[in-house]
Design a protein around this motif. Structure first.
Motif, PDB file in Angstrom:
ATOM      1  N   LYS A 103      -6.212  -2.488  -4.718  1.00 29.20           N
ATOM      2  CA  LYS A 103      -5.305  -2.361  -3.543  1.00 29.20           C
ATOM      3  C   LYS A 103      -5.639  -1.320  -2.838  1.00 29.20           C
ATOM      4  O   LYS A 103      -5.727  -1.489  -1.446  1.00 29.20           O
ATOM      5  CB  LYS A 103      -3.926  -2.461  -3.952  1.00 29.20           C
ATOM      6  CG  LYS A 103      -3.486  -3.779  -4.402  1.00 29.20           C
ATOM      7  CD  LYS A 103      -1.903  -3.877  -5.124  1.00 29.20           C
ATOM      8  CE  LYS A 103      -1.687  -5.025  -5.830  1.00 29.20           C
ATOM      9  NZ  LYS A 103      -0.299  -4.960  -6.214  1.00 29.20           N
ATOM     10  N   ARG A 104      -5.935  -0.075  -3.485  1.00 30.25           N
ATOM     11  CA  ARG A 104      -6.215   1.013  -2.694  1.00 30.25           C
ATOM     12  C   ARG A 104      -7.546   1.036  -1.897  1.00 30.25           C
ATOM     13  O   ARG A 104      -7.631   1.485  -0.852  1.00 30.25           O
ATOM     14  CB  ARG A 104      -6.211   2.384  -3.695  1.00 30.25           C
ATOM     15  CG  ARG A 104      -6.293   3.445  -3.118  1.00 30.25           C
ATOM     16  CD  ARG A 104      -4.861   3.683  -2.336  1.00 30.25           C
ATOM     17  NE  ARG A 104      -4.966   4.706  -1.226  1.00 30.25           N
ATOM     18  CZ  ARG A 104      -3.981   4.816  -0.193  1.00 30.25           C
ATOM     19  NH1 ARG A 104      -2.916   4.128  -0.382  1.00 30.25           N
ATOM     20  NH2 ARG A 104      -4.093   5.720   0.594  1.00 30.25           N
ATOM     21  N   ASN A 154      -4.366  -1.895  -9.261  1.00 32.39           N
ATOM     22  CA  ASN A 154      -3.814  -0.876  -8.159  1.00 32.39           C
ATOM     23  C   ASN A 154      -5.087  -0.382  -7.498  1.00 32.39           C
ATOM     24  O   ASN A 154      -5.097   0.063  -6.232  1.00 32.39           O
ATOM     25  CB  ASN A 154      -3.055   0.138  -8.694  1.00 32.39           C
ATOM     26  CG  ASN A 154      -1.682  -0.376  -9.024  1.00 32.39           C
ATOM     27  OD1 ASN A 154      -1.283  -1.425  -8.477  1.00 32.39           O
ATOM     28  ND2 ASN A 154      -0.963   0.246 -10.151  1.00 32.39           N
ATOM     29  N   THR A 194      -8.103  10.767  -2.986  1.00 32.62           N
ATOM     30  CA  THR A 194      -7.818   9.259  -3.446  1.00 32.62           C
ATOM     31  C   THR A 194      -9.050   9.086  -4.652  1.00 32.62           C
ATOM     32  O   THR A 194      -9.019   8.413  -5.470  1.00 32.62           O
ATOM     33  CB  THR A 194      -7.927   8.375  -2.214  1.00 32.62           C
ATOM     34  OG1 THR A 194      -6.698   8.653  -1.647  1.00 32.62           O
ATOM     35  CG2 THR A 194      -7.975   6.982  -2.894  1.00 32.62           C
ATOM     36  N   ILE A 215       0.834   6.612  -6.291  1.00 32.03           N
ATOM     37  CA  ILE A 215      -0.185   7.666  -6.676  1.00 32.03           C
ATOM     38  C   ILE A 215       0.585   9.131  -6.546  1.00 32.03           C
ATOM     39  O   ILE A 215       0.194  10.120  -7.307  1.00 32.03           O
ATOM     40  CB  ILE A 215      -1.198   7.445  -5.749  1.00 32.03           C
ATOM     41  CG1 ILE A 215      -1.992   6.204  -6.063  1.00 32.03           C
ATOM     42  CG2 ILE A 215      -2.158   8.652  -5.762  1.00 32.03           C
ATOM     43  CD1 ILE A 215      -2.891   5.993  -5.046  1.00 32.03           C
ATOM     44  N   VAL A 256       1.778   1.654  -3.368  1.00 32.49           N
ATOM     45  CA  VAL A 256       0.734   2.263  -4.286  1.00 32.49           C
ATOM     46  C   VAL A 256       0.380   3.808  -3.946  1.00 32.49           C
ATOM     47  O   VAL A 256       0.434   4.683  -4.730  1.00 32.49           O
ATOM     48  CB  VAL A 256      -0.764   1.757  -3.801  1.00 32.49           C
ATOM     49  CG1 VAL A 256      -1.988   2.259  -4.265  1.00 32.49           C
ATOM     50  CG2 VAL A 256      -0.565   0.012  -4.250  1.00 32.49           C
ATOM     51  N   ASP A 257       0.763   4.134  -2.608  1.00 25.44           N
ATOM     52  CA  ASP A 257       0.729   5.393  -1.948  1.00 25.44           C
ATOM     53  C   ASP A 257       1.881   6.390  -2.779  1.00 25.44           C
ATOM     54  O   ASP A 257       1.609   7.466  -3.307  1.00 25.44           O
ATOM     55  CB  ASP A 257       0.737   5.761  -0.577  1.00 25.44           C
ATOM     56  CG  ASP A 257      -0.529   5.317  -0.140  1.00 25.44           C
ATOM     57  OD1 ASP A 257      -1.400   5.267  -0.479  1.00 25.44           O
ATOM     58  OD2 ASP A 257      -0.451   4.940   1.232  1.00 25.44           O
ATOM     59  N   TYR A 263      -7.302  -1.156   1.023  1.00 29.16           N
ATOM     60  CA  TYR A 263      -6.330  -0.224   2.227  1.00 29.16           C
ATOM     61  C   TYR A 263      -7.331   0.792   2.763  1.00 29.16           C
ATOM     62  O   TYR A 263      -7.230   0.901   4.010  1.00 29.16           O
ATOM     63  CB  TYR A 263      -5.174   0.485   1.489  1.00 29.16           C
ATOM     64  CG  TYR A 263      -4.388   1.480   2.398  1.00 29.16           C
ATOM     65  CD1 TYR A 263      -3.797   0.925   3.193  1.00 29.16           C
ATOM     66  CD2 TYR A 263      -4.777   2.879   2.455  1.00 29.16           C
ATOM     67  CE1 TYR A 263      -3.146   1.670   4.171  1.00 29.16           C
ATOM     68  CE2 TYR A 263      -3.961   3.615   3.376  1.00 29.16           C
ATOM     69  CZ  TYR A 263      -3.243   3.038   4.317  1.00 29.16           C
ATOM     70  OH  TYR A 263      -2.308   3.594   5.048  1.00 29.16           O
ATOM     71  N   LEU A 294       1.012  -1.274   0.150  1.00 28.92           N
ATOM     72  CA  LEU A 294       0.128   0.028  -0.101  1.00 28.92           C
ATOM     73  C   LEU A 294       0.983   1.165   0.078  1.00 28.92           C
ATOM     74  O   LEU A 294       0.548   2.284  -0.564  1.00 28.92           O
ATOM     75  CB  LEU A 294      -1.036   0.020   1.215  1.00 28.92           C
ATOM     76  CG  LEU A 294      -1.894  -1.065   1.218  1.00 28.92           C
ATOM     77  CD1 LEU A 294      -2.697  -1.396   2.612  1.00 28.92           C
ATOM     78  CD2 LEU A 294      -2.864  -0.854   0.117  1.00 28.92           C
TER      79      LEU A 294
END
Length: 632
Positions: free
Chosen positions: A605-606, A602, A543, A434, A430-431, A609, A427
């Motif tokens: 996953k977000r 992705n 987000t 992003i 991913v952050d 999270y 995560l």
């Protein structure tokens, strides 16, 4: 295994209980037949065995009573079983004591001893709630008090108990007789009218035995209250009439011994009455006829025969013959008295010997029980050791299993920690991605707007300064293309850098993005919201915007759709996002991702999270729906 054993034990006990209940039911049925003097039914019971095959003393006592009623047999009663029933309170014990008292009376033993057994039979019957045996015992106790004790208060109590326990017409009729007899004994009145009323009731109930008893009592009352030595002749003749009526009813039960005994007593009474009437032939006939039925030459009926034959001969002025019978009477009385003493002593000796044997048996039983206790204690110790050892082994095994489970649980916890770290790392990636994408979008948007936008403006300026015909077709096309390129750059710049961070928030940013795309890409996007009155937390807004932006970008790149919709719904603590299009769709069973942007994986996953869930629904040639649920 334990359950099976328990079931078998319960079944065994149940069968035993059922058998005992069946035996008791049959025993009571036989007692009832004896009560009603239905000896013909009893013959089947004792000859064929019926359903009872046991040799219990209660059955033997029933057998003795049957033999005594039919044949006058005295021998054969199971006296040795007395102590076995001494502390027993079962139906069998009540039956045994009832007929043991009858046996003692038939054996000319002291009546008080017989009374104690009848009393015990009654007490047991009361305890078990058996009305039949209560009535049977009370009838005998009432007869005993009438004959011997003349204890009128006790007699009254017994009759009240009997009346309360009487359960059918037979017993109720007999209870009425008992009350009449008791009143007559107390005040010496005949109560003839009451006897007539009782006889009518017995006749209405078809109670022949009780009716015969009423007729006998009426005959006795007419006889006794006729007056002597100058009797009322009419009353004496009525006495003869009712004796004959009684004889006719008892004759229906001959040749049973009990019926013949009744006949003997009635014939002797008739002989006495005829003697008072002066009809010596009839008197002699009835007395001799009575003697022909007497089997026990030393019994009470033979004593009465000699007594009243002597009286008859005296009235005929035959003193020698009368003296002869009187001597026989006295000898028989002395003999019976001596026999009673001898039998009482023998009975006491029998009880003593029985008790002695019982004590020896008890001692032997105690020794056996002591030995059994030793063996049982040894068995208990052995079993206890085995159980203790087995329990320890089980505990050790359980402890081992518990340790193994704890180790496995610890291992699972460690694996869970690793998975959590990996997820957090993923995560974080991913952050970071992003954030990088956000920076890259900002840089690209700025460059498009500042650099390419300026260059395109400069190019258009130079184009317009070229000395040529402005109406030339090539010039017009070039100018038009420059305008289109400039608008395209401007649209992309605004799309990549739409004002999510502005004061308006998520919905204005999404609507602005939709308007820009709808005005330049041939894709009409509709934005709807429900319950989105208040803004949500800033990072969640960003987000959600990027997720929406990526989903719309995917529609533009891959779906070929011309219509799409974006819907935001907030209800209580749940935020729902639905993005739909009417494009070509795709197969959801195959892995999906894109080479740039966030991609569906992705996005998933977000969403996870953020403790939410993502659902993809797509039909080939129909379109796609992306549904996202998040806690708000």
């Amino acid at each position: 295994m334990n359950k099976i054993i328990t079931i078998l034990l319960i079944a065994t006990v149940g069968i035993s209980f059922s058998q005992n209940s069946m035996d008791d039911k049959i025993l009571k049925h036989r007692v009832n037949e004896l009560r009603l003097f239905d000896v013909n039914g009893l013959m089947t019971f004792f000859e064929d065995g019926d359903d009872i095959t046991t040799k219990r003393a209660a059955v033997q006592a029933l057998h003795w009573k049957y033999s005594n009623l039919t044949n006058g047999t005295i021998e054969g009663f199971p006296k040795d079983s007395l102590l076995h029933f001494e502390n027993d309170t079962t139906l069998q014990s009540s039956i045994f004591h009832l007929y043991y008292g009858d046996f003692l009376l038939a054996s000319n033993v002291d009546e008080s001893v017989a009374y104690t057994h009848h009393l015990k039979a009654k007490d047991i019957a009361v305890k078990i709630g058996d009305s039949l045996l209560i009535c049977e015992a009370l009838k005998r106790m009432i007869d005993h008090v009438n004959r011997r004790e003349k204890n009128f208060p006790l007699l009254e109590v017994l009759i009240q108990e009997y009346s309360a326990a009487a359960f059918d017409h037979f017993e109720k009729d007999r209870a009425k007789i008992a009350r009449i007899r008791a009143r007559s004994l107390i005040d010496s009145k005949p109560y003839i009218e009451e006897l007539f009323q009782g006889a009518e009731l017995a006749k209405a109930h078809d109670n022949k035995i009780t009716l015969a008893y009423y007729y006998k009592l009426i005959g006795v009352k007419y006889d006794v209250y006729a007056g002597h030595p100058d009797p009322d002749i009419s009353k004496l003749r009525k006495s003869i009439d009712y004796y004959d009526r009684s004889l006719a009813l008892y004759a229906q039960y001959e040749p049973a011994h009990w019926a013949l005994k009744k006949k003997i007593g009635l014939l002797i009474n008739k002989g006495i009455v005829y003697n008072f009437l002066g009809d010596h032939d009839a008197s002699s006939f009835n007395l001799c006829y009575a003697k022909s039925f007497i089997r026990d030459t030393t019994g009470q009926n033979m004593v009465l025969f000699h007594q009243w034959t002597a009286a008859h001969l005296r009235s005929m002025n035959k003193p020698d013959s009368a003296y002869h019978h009187k001597v026989k009477e006295m000898k028989l009385r002395r003999r019976r008295y001596q026999n009673k003493i001898d039998l009482s002593v023998a009975e006491i000796n029998t009880i003593y010997e029985t008790e002695k044997r019982e004590k020896e048996n008890l001692k032997l039983k105690a020794d056996i029980d002591r030995e059994h206790r030793k063996q049982r204690n040894l068995l208990i110790v052995t079993v206890s050791v085995l159980v203790l050892g087995g329990s320890i082994a089980v505990l050790i095994q359980q402890n081992t299993i518990k340790k193994q489970k704890l180790a496995e649980q610890q291992k699972d916890i460690e694996e869970q920690k690793v998975m959590t770290l990996l997820k957090e790392q993923e995560l974080a990636n991913v952050d970071a991605m992003i954030l990088g994408q956000e920076k890259e979008r900002l840089r690209v948007a700025n460059e498009l707007h500042d650099d390419l936008g300026s260059l395109m403006a400069t190019a258009k300026l130079h184009l317009n300064n070229i000395p040529t015909d402005k109406n030339d077709l090539a010039f017009k096309n070039t100018d038009k293309i420059l305008d289109q390129v400039y608008e395209k750059i401007r649209t992309i710049s605004h799309t990549k850098n739409v004002g999510v961070f502005s004061q308006e928030g998520l919905l204005p940013a999404v609507r602005k993005m939709a308007e820009n795309i709808s005005s330049s890409n041939g894709l009409m996007i509709e934005v709807n919201d429900h319950g989105m009155d208040n803004r949500i937390e800033g990072s969640l807004e960003l987000t959600l915007f990027r997720i929406t932006q990526e989903l719309v970008t995917n529609i533009i790149k891959h779906s070929g759709a011309d219509q799409a919709s974006i819907q935001f719904t907030q209800h209580e603590n749940t935020l729902n996002l639905i993005v739909e299009d009417n494009g070509r769709g795709f197969d959801t069973s195959t892995p999906y991702n894109t080479t740039d942007g966030m991609g569906l994986q992705n996005i998933q996953k977000r969403v996870r999270y953020l403790s939410g869930n993502l659902t993809v629904e797509s039909i080939i040639s129909k379109g796609t729906s992306i549904i996202i649920n998040l806690p708000s």
